[in-house]
Design a protein around this motif. Structure first.
Motif, PDB file in Angstrom:
ATOM      1  N   LYS A  91      -8.064 -32.514  38.514  1.00 56.97           N
ATOM      2  CA  LYS A  91      -9.344 -32.919  39.119  1.00 56.97           C
ATOM      3  C   LYS A  91      -9.323 -32.714  40.623  1.00 56.97           C
ATOM      4  O   LYS A  91     -10.306 -32.260  41.215  1.00 56.97           O
ATOM      5  N   THR A  92      -8.225 -33.052  41.246  1.00 57.57           N
ATOM      6  CA  THR A  92      -8.111 -32.904  42.694  1.00 57.57           C
ATOM      7  C   THR A  92      -8.200 -31.438  43.097  1.00 57.57           C
ATOM      8  O   THR A  92      -8.925 -31.084  44.032  1.00 57.57           O
ATOM      9  N   LEU A  93      -7.482 -30.578  42.392  1.00 56.11           N
ATOM     10  CA  LEU A  93      -7.484 -29.157  42.739  1.00 56.11           C
ATOM     11  C   LEU A  93      -8.844 -28.524  42.500  1.00 56.11           C
ATOM     12  O   LEU A  93      -9.334 -27.760  43.338  1.00 56.11           O
ATOM     13  N   ILE A  94      -9.469 -28.823  41.372  1.00 55.76           N
ATOM     14  CA  ILE A  94     -10.780 -28.232  41.088  1.00 55.76           C
ATOM     15  C   ILE A  94     -11.815 -28.775  42.070  1.00 55.76           C
ATOM     16  O   ILE A  94     -12.746 -28.061  42.465  1.00 55.76           O
ATOM     17  N   SER A  95     -11.660 -30.019  42.503  1.00 59.22           N
ATOM     18  CA  SER A  95     -12.564 -30.602  43.493  1.00 59.22           C
ATOM     19  C   SER A  95     -12.434 -29.880  44.831  1.00 59.22           C
ATOM     20  O   SER A  95     -13.438 -29.608  45.500  1.00 59.22           O
ATOM     21  N   ASP A  96     -11.206 -29.546  45.228  1.00 59.17           N
ATOM     22  CA  ASP A  96     -10.988 -28.809  46.476  1.00 59.17           C
ATOM     23  C   ASP A  96     -11.652 -27.433  46.432  1.00 59.17           C
ATOM     24  O   ASP A  96     -12.293 -27.005  47.389  1.00 59.17           O
ATOM     25  N   VAL A  97     -11.500 -26.738  45.305  1.00 62.20           N
ATOM     26  CA  VAL A  97     -12.109 -25.414  45.148  1.00 62.20           C
ATOM     27  C   VAL A  97     -13.630 -25.543  45.134  1.00 62.20           C
ATOM     28  O   VAL A  97     -14.338 -24.747  45.757  1.00 62.20           O
ATOM     29  N   LEU A  98     -14.129 -26.552  44.440  1.00 61.97           N
ATOM     30  CA  LEU A  98     -15.573 -26.771  44.366  1.00 61.97           C
ATOM     31  C   LEU A  98     -16.154 -27.059  45.753  1.00 61.97           C
ATOM     32  O   LEU A  98     -17.212 -26.533  46.108  1.00 61.97           O
ATOM     33  N   ASP A  99     -15.458 -27.861  46.544  1.00 59.71           N
ATOM     34  CA  ASP A  99     -15.909 -28.152  47.900  1.00 59.71           C
ATOM     35  C   ASP A  99     -15.931 -26.889  48.758  1.00 59.71           C
ATOM     36  O   ASP A  99     -16.864 -26.679  49.534  1.00 59.71           O
ATOM     37  N   ALA A 100     -14.909 -26.056  48.623  1.00 51.78           N
ATOM     38  CA  ALA A 100     -14.841 -24.824  49.408  1.00 51.78           C
ATOM     39  C   ALA A 100     -15.960 -23.858  49.026  1.00 51.78           C
ATOM     40  O   ALA A 100     -16.459 -23.112  49.861  1.00 51.78           O
ATOM     41  N   ALA A 101     -16.357 -23.876  47.752  1.00 54.65           N
ATOM     42  CA  ALA A 101     -17.385 -22.960  47.262  1.00 54.65           C
ATOM     43  C   ALA A 101     -18.786 -23.562  47.309  1.00 54.65           C
ATOM     44  O   ALA A 101     -19.746 -22.889  46.926  1.00 54.65           O
ATOM     45  N   SER A 102     -18.915 -24.773  47.786  1.00 55.27           N
ATOM     46  CA  SER A 102     -20.204 -25.472  47.694  1.00 55.27           C
ATOM     47  C   SER A 102     -21.354 -24.718  48.343  1.00 55.27           C
ATOM     48  O   SER A 102     -22.470 -24.746  47.841  1.00 55.27           O
ATOM     49  N   GLY A 103     -21.115 -24.033  49.434  1.00 52.24           N
ATOM     50  CA  GLY A 103     -22.179 -23.288  50.081  1.00 52.24           C
ATOM     51  C   GLY A 103     -22.645 -22.075  49.288  1.00 52.24           C
ATOM     52  O   GLY A 103     -23.743 -21.566  49.502  1.00 52.24           O
ATOM     53  N   LEU A 104     -21.824 -21.601  48.366  1.00 53.14           N
ATOM     54  CA  LEU A 104     -22.147 -20.401  47.594  1.00 53.14           C
ATOM     55  C   LEU A 104     -22.707 -20.708  46.214  1.00 53.14           C
ATOM     56  O   LEU A 104     -23.294 -19.836  45.580  1.00 53.14           O
ATOM     57  N   LEU A 105     -22.519 -21.915  45.734  1.00 45.78           N
ATOM     58  CA  LEU A 105     -22.876 -22.237  44.356  1.00 45.78           C
ATOM     59  C   LEU A 105     -24.367 -22.112  44.072  1.00 45.78           C
ATOM     60  O   LEU A 105     -24.755 -21.804  42.945  1.00 45.78           O
ATOM     61  N   ASP A 106     -25.191 -22.335  45.063  1.00 45.44           N
ATOM     62  CA  ASP A 106     -26.637 -22.283  44.856  1.00 45.44           C
ATOM     63  C   ASP A 106     -27.263 -20.967  45.301  1.00 45.44           C
ATOM     64  O   ASP A 106     -28.463 -20.779  45.142  1.00 45.44           O
ATOM     65  N   GLU A 107     -26.457 -20.083  45.877  1.00 43.29           N
ATOM     66  CA  GLU A 107     -26.997 -18.780  46.262  1.00 43.29           C
ATOM     67  C   GLU A 107     -27.223 -17.948  45.005  1.00 43.29           C
ATOM     68  O   GLU A 107     -26.341 -17.840  44.147  1.00 43.29           O
ATOM     69  N   GLU A 108     -28.387 -17.361  44.912  1.00 41.15           N
ATOM     70  CA  GLU A 108     -28.766 -16.619  43.701  1.00 41.15           C
ATOM     71  C   GLU A 108     -27.769 -15.515  43.362  1.00 41.15           C
ATOM     72  O   GLU A 108     -27.439 -15.297  42.192  1.00 41.15           O
ATOM     73  N   GLU A 109     -27.257 -14.863  44.380  1.00 40.63           N
ATOM     74  CA  GLU A 109     -26.325 -13.749  44.164  1.00 40.63           C
ATOM     75  C   GLU A 109     -25.027 -14.187  43.485  1.00 40.63           C
ATOM     76  O   GLU A 109     -24.429 -13.438  42.725  1.00 40.63           O
TER      77      GLU A 109
END
Length: 126
Positions: A91-109
């Motif tokens: 959970k900790t590792l996936i949370s770190d990756v999710l936080d790093a990618a947060s700005g890209l998750l909602d970009e349509e591309e």
């Protein structure tokens, strides 16, 4: 004496190893997961903003190869094992990756490319 077995190592296979081999394999798997997550977070937090205009291939590589094919399978295995010992490393590792990618998750591309990461995070309660 009773021979120790590590479910992490023998879960999918019929081969049993001694406790030292079990520990070595478990340690290598944890270190691999941590290093891959560090690589991804560094790429998304530091490299992507600098080379944003030419980063399409880099992000495809990060989302499809590193996250989907390498990190998620290792983390899901770690999560299965950590449920038995009340550890939250997956959970900790996936949370770190999710936080790093947060700005890209909602970009349509990148929405489709990031789908496996979103599903893994949701599965782990993030």
């Amino acid at each position: 004496t009773k021979r120790e077995t590590n479910k992490f190592v023998t879960k999918d296979g019929a081969i049993e190893f001694d406790s030292e081999t079990n520990d070595a394999i478990a340690y290598a798997s944890v270190v691999q997961a941590k290093e891959l997550c560090t690589l991804v977070t560094n790429m998304l937090q530091f490299w992507y903003p600098i080379i944003r205009d030419k980063a399409g291939d880099l992000l495809k590589f990060v989302f499809t190869d590193i996250i989907s094919h390498r990190i998620i399978p290792v983390i899901q295995t770690l999560q299965t094992i950590s449920n038995e010992c009340n550890c939250d490393l997956g959970k900790t590792l996936i949370s770190d990756v999710l936080d790093a990618a947060s700005g890209l998750l909602d970009e349509e591309e990148w929405m489709l490319q990031a789908a496996p990461l979103r599903v893994a995070a949701q599965t782990m309660g993030q």
